[in-house]
Every structure is written in C-alpha cells, then in structure tokens.
Design an enzyme around this catalytic site. Structure first.
Site, short mmCIF file in Angstrom:
data_model
loop_
_atom_site.label_atom_id
_atom_site.label_comp_id
_atom_site.label_asym_id
_atom_site.label_seq_id
_atom_site.Cartn_x
_atom_site.Cartn_y
_atom_site.Cartn_z
N LYS A 52 -10.94 -5.34 -5.46
CA LYS A 52 -9.68 -4.60 -5.43
C LYS A 52 -9.71 -3.46 -6.46
CE LYS A 52 -7.16 -8.62 -3.70
NZ LYS A 52 -6.25 -9.76 -3.93
N GLN A 96 -3.40 -12.86 -8.78
CA GLN A 96 -4.36 -13.45 -7.85
C GLN A 96 -4.13 -14.95 -7.75
OE1 GLN A 96 -6.41 -11.66 -5.97
NE2 GLN A 96 -7.40 -13.40 -5.00
N ASP A 119 1.96 -7.41 -3.11
CA ASP A 119 1.46 -8.50 -2.27
C ASP A 119 2.52 -8.94 -1.25
OD1 ASP A 119 -1.16 -9.42 -2.49
OD2 ASP A 119 -0.77 -10.52 -4.35
N1 GUN Z 1 -5.61 -15.14 -2.90
C1 GUN Z 1 -6.10 -15.10 -1.63
N2 GUN Z 1 -5.57 -14.05 -0.97
C2 GUN Z 1 -4.75 -13.42 -1.83
C3 GUN Z 1 -3.94 -12.26 -1.73
O1 GUN Z 1 -3.84 -11.59 -0.69
N3 GUN Z 1 -3.25 -11.93 -2.84
C4 GUN Z 1 -3.32 -12.66 -3.98
N4 GUN Z 1 -2.59 -12.25 -5.02
N5 GUN Z 1 -4.06 -13.73 -4.11
C5 GUN Z 1 -4.78 -14.11 -3.04
#
Ligand code: GUN
Length: 293
Positions: A52, A96, A119
């Site tokens: 990311k 995350q 998110d």
């Molecule tokens: N863990 C797995 N997928 C995601 C996501 O799309 N966002 C976040 N913050 N954590 C994750």
C-alpha cells in the site's frame, strides 16, 4: 473465457490517479496523504501494508506507515487514532486487520473519523453504503465492482452467490451486488460456514464471488458453464520451489474452473491489486472532500 486482469486494470487506475495528482501539484495544491497503522509483526499484514505504501509512492501520494508492537494496548491504539484524526495533514488512514486479541476491533474502527475512513469500515460509512448514499466503499468489494464494470460484465437480474460473510469482503459485497444500478441489480445469495449443500447453490449461480480463504475450495463441478468467477482468496501455502518459501493460492481451482467460466480472476493478479488501487482512489476522494475544510 476472459481473464479479468486485475494487474492491468489496477495499473490503468493508478495511472489515472497519478495524472490527477500531477494536476494537483501543477496547481500548487497539497497531494493526498495516506497513513497505515499496523500492530504487530504478522508477515502477510506487513507485506500488504508495504504494498500500500509503495503504491502511494508510485502515484505521487504522501504516505506514513505507523508500526506499533504486538503488545500495544487498546488505549494506546485509540490514542494513535485520535492523533491521526486530528492531524490535518493526513487525509485518510487505515488500521490493518487483523488486530491482536487484546484489542477490540469494533471499538477501534468506530474511533476512526468517518471522513478519514478510507477503508469504509466505520459503521457510519458502512450504513451509508447499505443505504445507497455516497461514501467510502471497502476497497476489495469496490475493486470487484470496478473489474466487473471495466470488463462490461452484465450483473442485472443475475444470480450472484457470495461465499463468506466477512465484514471486509463477503457482507459488503452481498449488499453492493443487490443495489440498484450497475454493477448490481443482482439476486444475491450470501453463503457461509453454516450453509448446507453449498455446491447445490453455487451451481445455480451466474456469478460466484468466493471470499472464504480455503485454497482450491471451488471446484469445476461446483460452477455452471459460462459462470463469472471472482476469487478473493489469498492464502499462503508452503512452497519450497518458491524463493519466498510460500505460494499465494486462491479459493478457486483455477485450472479446471477456468475451462467452464466466461470470466474469471486469476490469483495472483486478480482482485488483490484492485484492492490497493481502490484504496488509493478512496484516499484521493478523501483529499478532494477535505479541500477548503
Ligand atoms: N486486512 C485484510 N484486508 C484488509 C483491508 O482491506 N483493510 C484493512 N485495514 N485490513 C485488511
């Protein structure tokens, strides 16, 4: 059979976003700034957050990675979130998941300022999504919608079967595919671990979206001819032939299911890269909404 090439489409989207960022720079405007908080040292989570951050650099965003130890308390994490909520330079941030067991995930997600919740996990944003209001759509479901749209996949009146009811993928996907509009207007069945005779349901599907996390779960005999198959699985399985020591394996038995499908996403290179591209898109949106605030 057409491969839904998430790698290519995500590259296109990143190029589009990079062009927007260049315009912002040319106008002397602030560029979007995404922060990612990671608690602990889970290898897969670190890889995702690393990707990311790298994607931010590629499109010209500012990025900040906040690493906290595995022993972080809920109080400490809430403190960090408050800091990010009030830091005017940060346009959007993510926590995350998963979080260590001492932390209440829902409490944490509810502490994020909804206007920075790129998110789309805050109940305010999730509720808006369910009510067809404009908001941040969770990145993975958003990426799947974008793939269906860019490949002109017809969803109206189709039977979409979603496998898995996670808050991140399955549940929002089921809501989005039933919404009015396109992609949407599907008749949706949401299946999960308590579903009986799942093959009986998946064989009725025009579109199957599997977000289960069980490698090679969806076999050829579980899908009908010409089904659209979306594989959200990204399970790491040991693989000595791979320099990393593991391979990423999807929920779908690609080799055999692809012979029957009309459209299918590969793993890797399908939904995964789309998730990152749509997170960037949400961050760009967050920046635009904050302009002048
Ligand atoms: N863990 C797995 N997928 C995601 C996501 O799309 N966002 C976040 N913050 N954590 C994750």
């Amino acid at each position: 059979m057409t491969i839904l090439d998430g790698k290519k489409v995500s590259d296109d989207i990143k190029n589009e976003i990079a062009a927007e960022v260049q315009k912002m720079k040319d106008n002397g405007e602030k560029v979007p700034h995404l922060a990612a908080v990671i608690v602990g040292d889970d290898g897969a989570s670190l890889t995702y957050v690393g990707s990311k951050v790298k994607a931010c650099e590629r499109v010209g965003f500012q990025s900040t990675m906040v690493r906290l130890p595995n022993t972080t308390s809920q109080f400490e994490l809430l403190d960090k979130i408050e800091e990010l909520n009030t830091n005017d330079d940060i346009d959007g941030f993510i926590i995350q998941l998963p979080l260590p067991p001492q932390i209440d995930t829902q409490k944490v997600l509810m502490a994020v300022d909804p206007s920075k919740d790129v998110d789309g996990f805050h109940p305010e944003n999730f509720g808006k999504m369910a009510l067809d209001m404009s908001t941040f759509i969770p990145a993975t479901p958003f990426g799947i919608l974008e793939l269906l749209e860019r490949y002109n996949v017809d969803t109206k009146g189709k039977h979409t079967v979603v496998i898995g009811r996670s808050h991140i993928v399955g549940r929002p996907m089921s809501i989005l595919m039933s919404r009015k509009g396109w992609p949407g207007n599907s008749t949706v069945t949401l299946t999960h671990s308590n579903t009986k005779n799942i093959a009986q349901i998946t064989t009725q599907a025009d579109i199957v979206i599997s977000a289960l996390g069980v490698p090679n779960f969806l076999k050829a005999e579980m899908v009908r001819d010409d089904a659209v198959v979306i594989d959200v699985g990204i399970t790491r399985v040991p693989d000595e032939t791979n320099p990393k020591g593991y391979a990423i394996v999807g929920d779908v038995d690609f080799e055999n299911v692809s012979k029957k499908a009309s459209f299918i996403t590969p793993v890797p290179g399908g939904v995964g890269p789309m998730t990152i591209a749509m997170l960037l898109k949400n961050t760009l949106l967050a920046r635009e909404q904050r302009k002048g605030n």
